[in-house]
Design a protein around this motif. Structure first.
Motif, PDB file in Angstrom:
ATOM      1  N   THR A   3       0.854  -1.202   0.043  1.00 20.95           N
ATOM      2  CA  THR A   3       0.008   0.009   0.119  1.00 20.95           C
ATOM      3  C   THR A   3       0.829   1.201   0.160  1.00 20.95           C
ATOM      4  OG1 THR A   3      -1.625  -1.349   1.312  1.00 20.95           O
ATOM      5  CG2 THR A   3      -1.976   1.231   1.217  1.00 20.95           C
ATOM      6  N   PRO A   4       0.649   2.128  -0.945  1.00 20.11           N
ATOM      7  CA  PRO A   4       1.452   3.482  -0.863  1.00 20.11           C
ATOM      8  C   PRO A   4       1.150   4.241   0.340  1.00 20.11           C
ATOM      9  CG  PRO A   4       0.231   3.137  -3.054  1.00 20.11           C
ATOM     10  CD  PRO A   4      -0.100   2.163  -2.096  1.00 20.11           C
ATOM     11  N   ASN A   5       2.044   4.752   0.587  1.00 13.79           N
ATOM     12  CA  ASN A   5       2.114   5.767   1.942  1.00 13.79           C
ATOM     13  C   ASN A   5       2.989   6.893   1.748  1.00 13.79           C
ATOM     14  OD1 ASN A   5       4.899   5.302   3.204  1.00 13.79           O
ATOM     15  ND2 ASN A   5       4.219   3.220   2.711  1.00 13.79           N
ATOM     16  N   LEU A   6       2.770   7.893   2.808  1.00 11.44           N
ATOM     17  CA  LEU A   6       3.655   9.221   2.855  1.00 11.44           C
ATOM     18  C   LEU A   6       4.590   9.235   3.823  1.00 11.44           C
ATOM     19  CD1 LEU A   6       0.484  11.499   2.249  1.00 11.44           C
ATOM     20  CD2 LEU A   6       2.131  10.850   0.617  1.00 11.44           C
ATOM     21  N   ASN A   7       4.891   7.924   4.464  1.00 12.71           N
ATOM     22  CA  ASN A   7       5.955   8.058   5.345  1.00 12.71           C
ATOM     23  C   ASN A   7       7.146   8.677   5.053  1.00 12.71           C
ATOM     24  OD1 ASN A   7       4.156   6.654   6.871  1.00 12.71           O
ATOM     25  ND2 ASN A   7       5.140   4.442   6.486  1.00 12.71           N
ATOM     26  N   TYR A   8       7.741   8.585   3.927  1.00 13.09           N
ATOM     27  CA  TYR A   8       8.787   9.130   3.489  1.00 13.09           C
ATOM     28  C   TYR A   8       8.734  10.809   3.084  1.00 13.09           C
ATOM     29  CZ  TYR A   8      13.297  10.066   0.850  1.00 13.09           C
ATOM     30  OH  TYR A   8      14.540  10.652   0.565  1.00 13.09           O
ATOM     31  N   VAL A   9       7.522  10.912   2.746  1.00  5.40           N
ATOM     32  CA  VAL A   9       7.112  12.529   2.524  1.00  5.40           C
ATOM     33  C   VAL A   9       7.126  13.231   3.808  1.00  5.40           C
ATOM     34  CG1 VAL A   9       5.393  13.988   1.490  1.00  5.40           C
ATOM     35  CG2 VAL A   9       5.966  12.023   0.250  1.00  5.40           C
ATOM     36  N   ASN A  10       6.586  12.328   4.612  1.00 10.95           N
ATOM     37  CA  ASN A  10       6.366  13.201   6.205  1.00 10.95           C
ATOM     38  C   ASN A  10       7.757  13.239   6.848  1.00 10.95           C
ATOM     39  OD1 ASN A  10       3.394  13.112   6.170  1.00 10.95           O
ATOM     40  ND2 ASN A  10       3.410  11.234   6.813  1.00 10.95           N
ATOM     41  N   GLY A  14       9.364  16.951   7.732  1.00  6.27           N
ATOM     42  CA  GLY A  14      10.039  17.239   9.024  1.00  6.27           C
ATOM     43  C   GLY A  14       8.867  18.310   9.916  1.00  6.27           C
ATOM     44  N   GLY A  15       7.599  17.742   9.614  1.00  6.76           N
ATOM     45  CA  GLY A  15       6.545  18.725  10.364  1.00  6.76           C
ATOM     46  C   GLY A  15       6.199  19.951   9.590  1.00  6.76           C
ATOM     47  N   ASP A  16       6.674  20.217   8.558  1.00  9.02           N
ATOM     48  CA  ASP A  16       6.247  21.479   7.538  1.00  9.02           C
ATOM     49  C   ASP A  16       5.259  20.942   6.729  1.00  9.02           C
ATOM     50  OD1 ASP A  16       6.185  23.480   5.965  1.00  9.02           O
ATOM     51  OD2 ASP A  16       8.305  23.813   5.905  1.00  9.02           O
ATOM     52  N   THR A  17       3.985  21.368   7.084  1.00  7.85           N
ATOM     53  CA  THR A  17       2.888  21.074   6.394  1.00  7.85           C
ATOM     54  C   THR A  17       2.876  21.743   4.948  1.00  7.85           C
ATOM     55  OG1 THR A  17       1.836  20.856   8.406  1.00  7.85           O
ATOM     56  CG2 THR A  17       0.438  21.027   6.402  1.00  7.85           C
ATOM     57  N   THR A  18       3.333  22.993   4.775  1.00  4.65           N
ATOM     58  CA  THR A  18       3.407  23.569   3.654  1.00  4.65           C
ATOM     59  C   THR A  18       4.416  22.711   2.468  1.00  4.65           C
ATOM     60  OG1 THR A  18       2.784  25.823   4.385  1.00  4.65           O
ATOM     61  CG2 THR A  18       4.045  25.764   2.407  1.00  4.65           C
ATOM     62  N   PHE A  19       5.491  22.263   2.964  1.00  5.63           N
ATOM     63  CA  PHE A  19       6.321  21.670   2.279  1.00  5.63           C
ATOM     64  C   PHE A  19       5.926  20.101   1.894  1.00  5.63           C
ATOM     65  CE2 PHE A  19      10.372  18.813   1.932  1.00  5.63           C
ATOM     66  CZ  PHE A  19      10.881  19.653   0.821  1.00  5.63           C
ATOM     67  N   LYS A  20       5.153  19.555   2.954  1.00  6.79           N
ATOM     68  CA  LYS A  20       4.576  18.024   2.709  1.00  6.79           C
ATOM     69  C   LYS A  20       3.692  18.373   1.331  1.00  6.79           C
ATOM     70  CE  LYS A  20       1.426  15.077   4.612  1.00  6.79           C
ATOM     71  NZ  LYS A  20       0.801  14.540   5.989  1.00  6.79           N
ATOM     72  N   ASN A  21       2.818  19.488   1.587  1.00  6.35           N
ATOM     73  CA  ASN A  21       1.471  19.634   0.611  1.00  6.35           C
ATOM     74  C   ASN A  21       2.235  19.938  -0.815  1.00  6.35           C
ATOM     75  OD1 ASN A  21      -0.232  19.157   2.385  1.00  6.35           O
ATOM     76  ND2 ASN A  21      -0.553  21.207   2.894  1.00  6.35           N
TER      77      ASN A  21
END
Length: 105
Positions: A3-10, A14-21
């Motif tokens: 199942t794809p996930n966003l673990n590596y993206v998260n 590093g907690g920066d929601t803007t960067f994550k988005n």
């Protein structure tokens, strides 16, 4: 199937929601284009270009935490370089899994 996930993206964000988005938007924008390029070259039976397209797609596969799928993509890329389409179905399943997952983001 993994199942794809966003673990590596998260982890990268590093907690920066803007960067994550922004990362998610890049993936959502680039993946369909890269997939379309791959499908076009595969349909044209241009195995060398298809292998190059698979190589690009491997990065998205990795970013989405699909370790086993990444290995399948590596094998498929090598097969294409040798002129073989062996493992096409497995790779196609990976692409469809990612496509469905990205629609949920």
């Amino acid at each position: 199937m993994e199942t794809p996930n966003l673990n590596y993206v998260n982890q990268l964000a590093g907690g920066d929601t803007t960067f994550k988005n922004k990362l998610i938007e890049v993936i959502k924008t680039e993946f369909p284009l890269e997939k379309a390029q791959y499908l076009e070259s595969f349909k044209a039976k241009n195995h060398k270009l298809s292998a190059e397209n698979v190589h690009k797609l491997k990065h998205k596969i990795s970013i989405l935490g699909l370790e086993k799928s990444y290995k399948i993509a590596e094998i498929f890329e090598d097969n294409l370089k040798e002129g073989s389409t062996r493992d096409y179905e497995k790779f196609d399943t990976i692409l469809e899994t990612i496509t469905r997952y990205l629609k949920t983001l």
